[in-house]
Design an enzyme around this catalytic site. Structure first.
Site, PDB file in Angstrom:
ATOM      1  CE  LYS A  20      -4.281   1.261   2.382  1.00  0.00           C
ATOM      2  NZ  LYS A  20      -5.104   1.572   1.232  1.00  0.00           N
TER       3      LYS A  20
HETATM    4  N1  PMP Z   1      -7.621  -1.845  -3.114  1.00  0.00           N
HETATM    5  C1  PMP Z   1      -7.055  -0.646  -2.892  1.00  0.00           C
HETATM    6  C2  PMP Z   1      -6.246  -0.037  -3.984  1.00  0.00           C
HETATM    7  C3  PMP Z   1      -7.241  -0.002  -1.670  1.00  0.00           C
HETATM    8  O1  PMP Z   1      -6.683   1.188  -1.440  1.00  0.00           O
HETATM    9  C4  PMP Z   1      -8.038  -0.606  -0.672  1.00  0.00           C
HETATM   10  C5  PMP Z   1      -8.265   0.085   0.649  1.00  0.00           C
HETATM   11  N2  PMP Z   1      -7.260  -0.216   1.581  1.00  0.00           N
HETATM   12  C6  PMP Z   1      -8.592  -1.858  -0.941  1.00  0.00           C
HETATM   13  C7  PMP Z   1      -8.366  -2.447  -2.171  1.00  0.00           C
HETATM   14  C8  PMP Z   1      -9.384  -2.601   0.094  1.00  0.00           C
HETATM   15  O2  PMP Z   1      -8.509  -3.100   1.066  1.00  0.00           O
HETATM   16  P1  PMP Z   1      -8.994  -3.349   2.569  1.00  0.00           P
HETATM   17  O3  PMP Z   1     -10.185  -4.203   2.504  1.00  0.00           O
HETATM   18  O4  PMP Z   1      -7.848  -4.025   3.212  1.00  0.00           O
HETATM   19  O5  PMP Z   1      -9.286  -2.011   3.147  1.00  0.00           O
END
Ligand code: PMP
Length: 307
Positions: free
Chosen positions: A155
Protein backbone atom coordinates in the site's frame (compact mmCIF):
# COMPACT_ATOMS: atom_id res chain seq x y z
CA UNK A 1 -10.46 16.77 14.96
CA UNK A 2 -8.04 14.36 16.60
CA UNK A 3 -6.04 15.71 19.52
CA UNK A 4 -3.05 13.38 19.44
CA UNK A 5 -0.84 11.46 17.08
CA UNK A 6 1.87 8.93 17.68
CA UNK A 7 4.86 10.51 15.95
CA UNK A 8 8.62 9.87 16.20
CA UNK A 9 8.22 7.48 19.09
CA UNK A 10 5.82 9.43 21.32
CA UNK A 11 2.24 10.59 21.68
CA UNK A 12 2.18 14.28 20.79
CA UNK A 13 -0.54 16.89 20.29
CA UNK A 14 -1.70 16.56 16.68
CA UNK A 15 -0.37 20.05 15.82
CA UNK A 16 3.14 18.87 16.62
CA UNK A 17 3.03 15.93 14.23
CA UNK A 18 4.47 17.82 11.27
CA UNK A 19 6.86 16.89 8.45
CA UNK A 20 9.30 19.18 6.64
CA UNK A 21 8.74 20.02 2.97
CA UNK A 22 12.17 18.41 2.58
CA UNK A 23 11.00 15.04 3.89
CA UNK A 24 11.78 12.24 1.44
CA UNK A 25 8.19 10.94 1.45
CA UNK A 26 6.82 14.39 0.57
CA UNK A 27 9.15 14.64 -2.41
CA UNK A 28 9.06 11.08 -3.71
CA UNK A 29 6.05 9.29 -2.19
CA UNK A 30 8.38 6.82 -0.46
CA UNK A 31 6.17 5.39 2.23
CA UNK A 32 3.26 3.09 2.81
CA UNK A 33 0.09 3.30 4.84
CA UNK A 34 -2.97 1.54 6.18
CA UNK A 35 -6.61 2.39 6.59
CA UNK A 36 -8.28 0.78 9.60
CA UNK A 37 -11.72 1.26 11.04
CA UNK A 38 -12.91 1.14 14.62
CA UNK A 39 -16.62 0.75 15.29
CA UNK A 40 -18.51 2.03 18.30
CA UNK A 41 -20.83 -0.56 19.84
CA UNK A 42 -23.21 1.35 22.09
CA UNK A 43 -24.73 -1.76 23.70
CA UNK A 44 -21.32 -3.01 24.80
CA UNK A 45 -20.08 0.56 25.44
CA UNK A 46 -17.02 -0.53 23.52
CA UNK A 47 -14.94 0.66 20.59
CA UNK A 48 -13.86 -2.31 18.47
CA UNK A 49 -10.97 -2.05 16.02
CA UNK A 50 -11.59 -4.37 13.11
CA UNK A 51 -8.79 -6.80 12.19
CA UNK A 52 -6.16 -4.54 13.72
CA UNK A 53 -3.35 -7.06 13.72
CA UNK A 54 -3.99 -8.08 10.10
CA UNK A 55 -3.70 -4.44 9.02
CA UNK A 56 -0.35 -4.10 10.76
CA UNK A 57 0.85 -7.38 9.32
CA UNK A 58 0.07 -5.94 5.90
CA UNK A 59 1.81 -2.66 6.77
CA UNK A 60 4.91 -4.62 7.71
CA UNK A 61 4.74 -6.50 4.40
CA UNK A 62 4.53 -3.17 2.56
CA UNK A 63 7.54 -2.00 4.62
CA UNK A 64 9.51 -5.08 3.65
CA UNK A 65 8.92 -4.35 -0.04
CA UNK A 66 9.88 -0.68 0.45
CA UNK A 67 13.05 -1.31 2.52
CA UNK A 68 11.46 0.28 5.56
CA UNK A 69 12.55 -1.16 8.91
CA UNK A 70 10.34 -0.25 11.85
CA UNK A 71 11.38 -0.86 15.45
CA UNK A 72 7.95 -2.38 16.21
CA UNK A 73 6.23 -5.66 15.42
CA UNK A 74 2.52 -6.02 14.61
CA UNK A 75 1.57 -6.50 18.26
CA UNK A 76 3.46 -3.38 19.36
CA UNK A 77 1.92 -1.34 16.55
CA UNK A 78 -1.50 -2.60 17.63
CA UNK A 79 -0.81 -1.61 21.23
CA UNK A 80 0.29 1.89 20.20
CA UNK A 81 -2.94 2.27 18.24
CA UNK A 82 -5.17 1.09 21.06
CA UNK A 83 -3.38 3.47 23.42
CA UNK A 84 -3.91 6.36 21.00
CA UNK A 85 -7.64 5.63 20.74
CA UNK A 86 -7.90 5.35 24.52
CA UNK A 87 -6.21 8.72 24.94
CA UNK A 88 -8.70 10.26 22.51
CA UNK A 89 -11.63 8.56 24.25
CA UNK A 90 -13.72 8.12 21.11
CA UNK A 91 -17.32 6.95 21.53
CA UNK A 92 -18.09 6.95 17.81
CA UNK A 93 -16.85 5.28 14.63
CA UNK A 94 -13.25 6.12 13.83
CA UNK A 95 -10.87 5.83 10.89
CA UNK A 96 -7.25 5.08 11.74
CA UNK A 97 -4.38 6.04 9.46
CA UNK A 98 -0.94 4.51 10.16
CA UNK A 99 1.98 5.70 8.01
CA UNK A 100 5.48 4.25 7.60
CA UNK A 101 7.76 6.39 5.50
CA UNK A 102 11.19 7.74 4.63
CA UNK A 103 11.46 10.78 6.86
CA UNK A 104 14.99 11.94 5.99
CA UNK A 105 15.34 15.45 4.64
CA UNK A 106 17.22 16.13 1.43
CA UNK A 107 17.37 15.40 -2.26
CA UNK A 108 18.12 12.04 -3.87
CA UNK A 109 15.63 9.40 -4.96
CA UNK A 110 16.32 5.96 -3.51
CA UNK A 111 15.13 3.65 -0.76
CA UNK A 112 18.41 2.96 1.06
CA UNK A 113 20.27 5.00 3.69
CA UNK A 114 17.24 6.97 4.82
CA UNK A 115 15.52 7.35 8.18
CA UNK A 116 12.38 5.23 8.56
CA UNK A 117 9.54 6.67 10.62
CA UNK A 118 6.15 5.49 11.83
CA UNK A 119 3.17 7.67 12.67
CA UNK A 120 -0.50 7.05 13.34
CA UNK A 121 -3.52 9.27 13.85
CA UNK A 122 -7.25 8.68 13.98
CA UNK A 123 -10.22 10.75 12.87
CA UNK A 124 -13.89 10.39 13.73
CA UNK A 125 -15.57 8.79 10.76
CA UNK A 126 -19.18 9.87 10.43
CA UNK A 127 -21.58 7.36 9.07
CA UNK A 128 -20.59 6.49 5.53
CA UNK A 129 -23.60 7.12 3.35
CA UNK A 130 -23.76 4.26 0.90
CA UNK A 131 -25.81 4.63 -2.20
CA UNK A 132 -28.45 2.22 -0.97
CA UNK A 133 -29.43 1.14 -4.45
CA UNK A 134 -25.84 0.73 -5.58
CA UNK A 135 -23.36 2.89 -7.43
CA UNK A 136 -22.64 3.59 -11.08
CA UNK A 137 -19.22 2.40 -12.19
CA UNK A 138 -17.21 2.68 -15.40
CA UNK A 139 -14.15 0.89 -16.67
CA UNK A 140 -11.27 3.32 -16.40
CA UNK A 141 -9.13 4.34 -19.34
CA UNK A 142 -6.20 4.15 -16.91
CA UNK A 143 -4.55 0.82 -16.14
CA UNK A 144 -3.60 -0.55 -12.74
CA UNK A 145 0.05 -0.16 -11.69
CA UNK A 146 1.88 -3.37 -12.47
CA UNK A 147 3.92 -5.45 -10.05
CA UNK A 148 6.88 -4.82 -12.36
CA UNK A 149 6.59 -1.04 -11.79
CA UNK A 150 4.93 -0.23 -8.47
CA UNK A 151 3.65 -3.33 -6.64
CA UNK A 152 -0.05 -2.95 -5.91
CA UNK A 153 0.06 -5.48 -3.06
CA UNK A 154 2.09 -2.96 -1.08
CA UNK A 155 0.00 0.00 0.00
CA UNK A 156 2.54 2.52 -1.32
CA UNK A 157 1.78 6.22 -0.90
CA UNK A 158 3.12 7.22 -4.34
CA UNK A 159 1.06 4.52 -6.06
CA UNK A 160 -2.16 6.24 -5.02
CA UNK A 161 -1.67 8.73 -7.85
CA UNK A 162 -2.78 5.80 -10.03
CA UNK A 163 -5.94 5.44 -7.91
CA UNK A 164 -6.52 9.20 -8.02
CA UNK A 165 -6.29 9.27 -11.83
CA UNK A 166 -8.98 6.63 -12.20
CA UNK A 167 -11.23 8.00 -9.45
CA UNK A 168 -11.21 11.55 -10.80
CA UNK A 169 -11.71 10.45 -14.39
CA UNK A 170 -14.77 8.44 -13.28
CA UNK A 171 -16.11 11.38 -11.29
CA UNK A 172 -15.61 13.89 -14.12
CA UNK A 173 -17.41 11.53 -16.48
CA UNK A 174 -20.41 11.37 -14.14
CA UNK A 175 -19.77 7.99 -12.50
CA UNK A 176 -19.34 7.16 -8.81
CA UNK A 177 -16.37 4.84 -9.11
CA UNK A 178 -13.87 3.34 -11.55
CA UNK A 179 -13.07 -0.28 -12.28
CA UNK A 180 -9.43 -0.55 -13.27
CA UNK A 181 -8.04 -3.21 -15.61
CA UNK A 182 -4.58 -4.72 -15.65
CA UNK A 183 -2.27 -3.80 -18.52
CA UNK A 184 -3.44 -6.94 -20.35
CA UNK A 185 -7.10 -6.12 -19.92
CA UNK A 186 -8.28 -8.17 -16.94
CA UNK A 187 -10.39 -6.73 -14.14
CA UNK A 188 -8.16 -5.75 -11.23
CA UNK A 189 -10.07 -3.64 -8.69
CA UNK A 190 -11.72 -0.31 -7.99
CA UNK A 191 -9.73 2.87 -7.34
CA UNK A 192 -9.45 1.91 -3.66
CA UNK A 193 -11.62 -1.19 -3.30
CA UNK A 194 -11.56 -4.82 -4.29
CA UNK A 195 -14.31 -6.14 -6.53
CA UNK A 196 -16.51 -9.24 -6.51
CA UNK A 197 -18.97 -10.58 -9.06
CA UNK A 198 -21.74 -13.09 -8.52
CA UNK A 199 -22.45 -15.54 -11.33
CA UNK A 200 -24.70 -18.57 -10.95
CA UNK A 201 -24.69 -18.31 -7.17
CA UNK A 202 -20.89 -18.28 -6.98
CA UNK A 203 -18.64 -15.41 -5.92
CA UNK A 204 -15.79 -14.51 -8.25
CA UNK A 205 -12.91 -12.13 -7.50
CA UNK A 206 -9.62 -11.38 -9.29
CA UNK A 207 -6.56 -13.32 -8.07
CA UNK A 208 -3.77 -11.66 -6.07
CA UNK A 209 -1.60 -11.90 -9.18
CA UNK A 210 -3.76 -9.36 -11.06
CA UNK A 211 -2.23 -6.31 -9.35
CA UNK A 212 -4.78 -5.95 -6.59
CA UNK A 213 -4.20 -4.84 -3.05
CA UNK A 214 -4.63 -8.00 -0.99
CA UNK A 215 -7.66 -6.58 0.78
CA UNK A 216 -8.57 -7.44 4.32
CA UNK A 217 -12.27 -6.88 3.61
CA UNK A 218 -11.89 -9.16 0.58
CA UNK A 219 -10.45 -11.92 2.80
CA UNK A 220 -13.11 -11.29 5.45
CA UNK A 221 -15.97 -11.57 2.96
CA UNK A 222 -14.53 -14.75 1.45
CA UNK A 223 -14.48 -16.29 4.95
CA UNK A 224 -17.97 -15.08 5.83
CA UNK A 225 -19.44 -16.19 2.50
CA UNK A 226 -18.01 -19.68 2.88
CA UNK A 227 -18.65 -20.18 6.57
CA UNK A 228 -21.98 -18.42 7.06
CA UNK A 229 -23.66 -18.53 3.65
CA UNK A 230 -22.07 -21.70 2.27
CA UNK A 231 -20.98 -19.76 -0.83
CA UNK A 232 -17.47 -20.42 -2.17
CA UNK A 233 -15.37 -17.75 -3.85
CA UNK A 234 -13.44 -18.51 -6.98
CA UNK A 235 -10.28 -16.44 -7.42
CA UNK A 236 -9.70 -16.20 -11.14
CA UNK A 237 -9.10 -13.74 -13.93
CA UNK A 238 -12.14 -11.72 -14.99
CA UNK A 239 -12.78 -10.25 -18.44
CA UNK A 240 -14.26 -6.78 -18.82
CA UNK A 241 -17.41 -8.14 -20.44
CA UNK A 242 -18.08 -10.46 -17.52
CA UNK A 243 -18.88 -7.26 -15.64
CA UNK A 244 -21.72 -6.69 -18.10
CA UNK A 245 -23.30 -10.12 -17.66
CA UNK A 246 -22.78 -10.70 -13.92
CA UNK A 247 -25.85 -11.36 -11.76
CA UNK A 248 -24.48 -9.14 -8.98
CA UNK A 249 -21.35 -7.09 -8.34
CA UNK A 250 -19.94 -5.14 -5.42
CA UNK A 251 -16.89 -3.24 -4.23
CA UNK A 252 -15.43 -3.85 -0.80
CA UNK A 253 -12.83 -2.21 1.38
CA UNK A 254 -12.28 -0.85 4.84
CA UNK A 255 -13.53 2.59 3.80
CA UNK A 256 -16.50 1.69 1.60
CA UNK A 257 -17.27 -1.51 3.51
CA UNK A 258 -19.45 -3.33 0.99
CA UNK A 259 -21.09 -1.25 -1.71
CA UNK A 260 -23.31 -2.73 -4.43
CA UNK A 261 -22.57 -1.88 -8.07
CA UNK A 262 -25.82 -1.08 -9.86
CA UNK A 263 -24.41 -0.28 -13.26
CA UNK A 264 -21.18 -0.79 -15.22
CA UNK A 265 -20.52 1.23 -18.40
CA UNK A 266 -24.23 2.15 -18.72
CA UNK A 267 -25.36 -1.47 -18.40
CA UNK A 268 -27.41 -2.53 -15.39
CA UNK A 269 -25.81 -5.24 -13.26
CA UNK A 270 -28.30 -8.13 -13.10
CA UNK A 271 -31.74 -6.64 -12.57
CA UNK A 272 -30.22 -3.30 -11.57
CA UNK A 273 -31.46 -3.91 -8.02
CA UNK A 274 -29.21 -4.97 -5.13
CA UNK A 275 -28.89 -8.75 -5.41
CA UNK A 276 -29.64 -11.25 -2.62
CA UNK A 277 -26.05 -12.42 -2.03
CA UNK A 278 -24.76 -8.84 -1.92
CA UNK A 279 -27.52 -7.94 0.52
CA UNK A 280 -26.87 -10.88 2.86
CA UNK A 281 -23.11 -10.38 2.88
CA UNK A 282 -23.46 -6.66 3.46
CA UNK A 283 -25.80 -7.15 6.44
CA UNK A 284 -23.58 -9.82 7.95
CA UNK A 285 -20.41 -7.73 7.49
CA UNK A 286 -22.11 -4.76 9.16
CA UNK A 287 -22.84 -6.83 12.27
CA UNK A 288 -19.47 -8.61 12.37
CA UNK A 289 -17.39 -5.41 12.31
CA UNK A 290 -19.38 -3.91 15.17
CA UNK A 291 -18.72 -6.93 17.37
CA UNK A 292 -22.32 -8.16 17.21
CA UNK A 293 -21.54 -11.69 16.02
CA UNK A 294 -19.89 -13.68 18.84
CA UNK A 295 -18.22 -16.16 16.47
CA UNK A 296 -16.16 -13.33 14.99
CA UNK A 297 -15.36 -11.29 18.09
CA UNK A 298 -11.74 -12.39 17.73
CA UNK A 299 -11.53 -10.00 14.74
CA UNK A 300 -12.58 -7.08 16.96
CA UNK A 301 -10.01 -5.56 19.31
CA UNK A 302 -11.69 -3.79 22.26
CA UNK A 303 -10.16 -0.41 23.08
CA UNK A 304 -11.62 0.15 26.53
CA UNK A 305 -10.94 -2.04 29.51
CA UNK A 306 -13.68 -3.42 31.70
CA UNK A 307 -16.47 -2.43 29.30
N1 PMP B 1 -7.62 -1.84 -3.11
C1 PMP B 1 -7.06 -0.65 -2.89
C2 PMP B 1 -6.25 -0.04 -3.98
C3 PMP B 1 -7.24 0.00 -1.67
O1 PMP B 1 -6.68 1.19 -1.44
C4 PMP B 1 -8.04 -0.61 -0.67
C5 PMP B 1 -8.27 0.08 0.65
N2 PMP B 1 -7.26 -0.22 1.58
C6 PMP B 1 -8.59 -1.86 -0.94
C7 PMP B 1 -8.37 -2.45 -2.17
C8 PMP B 1 -9.38 -2.60 0.09
O2 PMP B 1 -8.51 -3.10 1.07
P1 PMP B 1 -8.99 -3.35 2.57
O3 PMP B 1 -10.18 -4.20 2.50
O4 PMP B 1 -7.85 -4.03 3.21
O5 PMP B 1 -9.29 -2.01 3.15
Amino acid sequence: MPRYAFFRGAFVPIEEARLSIMAHVVNYGTGCFEGIRAYWNADAAQLYVFRLREHYQRLLRSCRILHIALPYDADELSEITVELLRKEGYREDVYIRPLAYKGSEGIGVRLHDLVDEFAVFAVPFGKYIPKEGGIRACVSSWRRVNDTAIPARAKIIGAYVNSAFSKTEAHLNGFDEAIVLTEDGHVSEGSAENIFLVRNGQLITPPVTDNILEGITRATLMDLARQELGIPTVERRIHRTELYIADEAFFCGTGVELVPIAEVDHRPVGTGEVGPITRRLSDLYGRVVRGQVPAYLHWCTPVYEGA
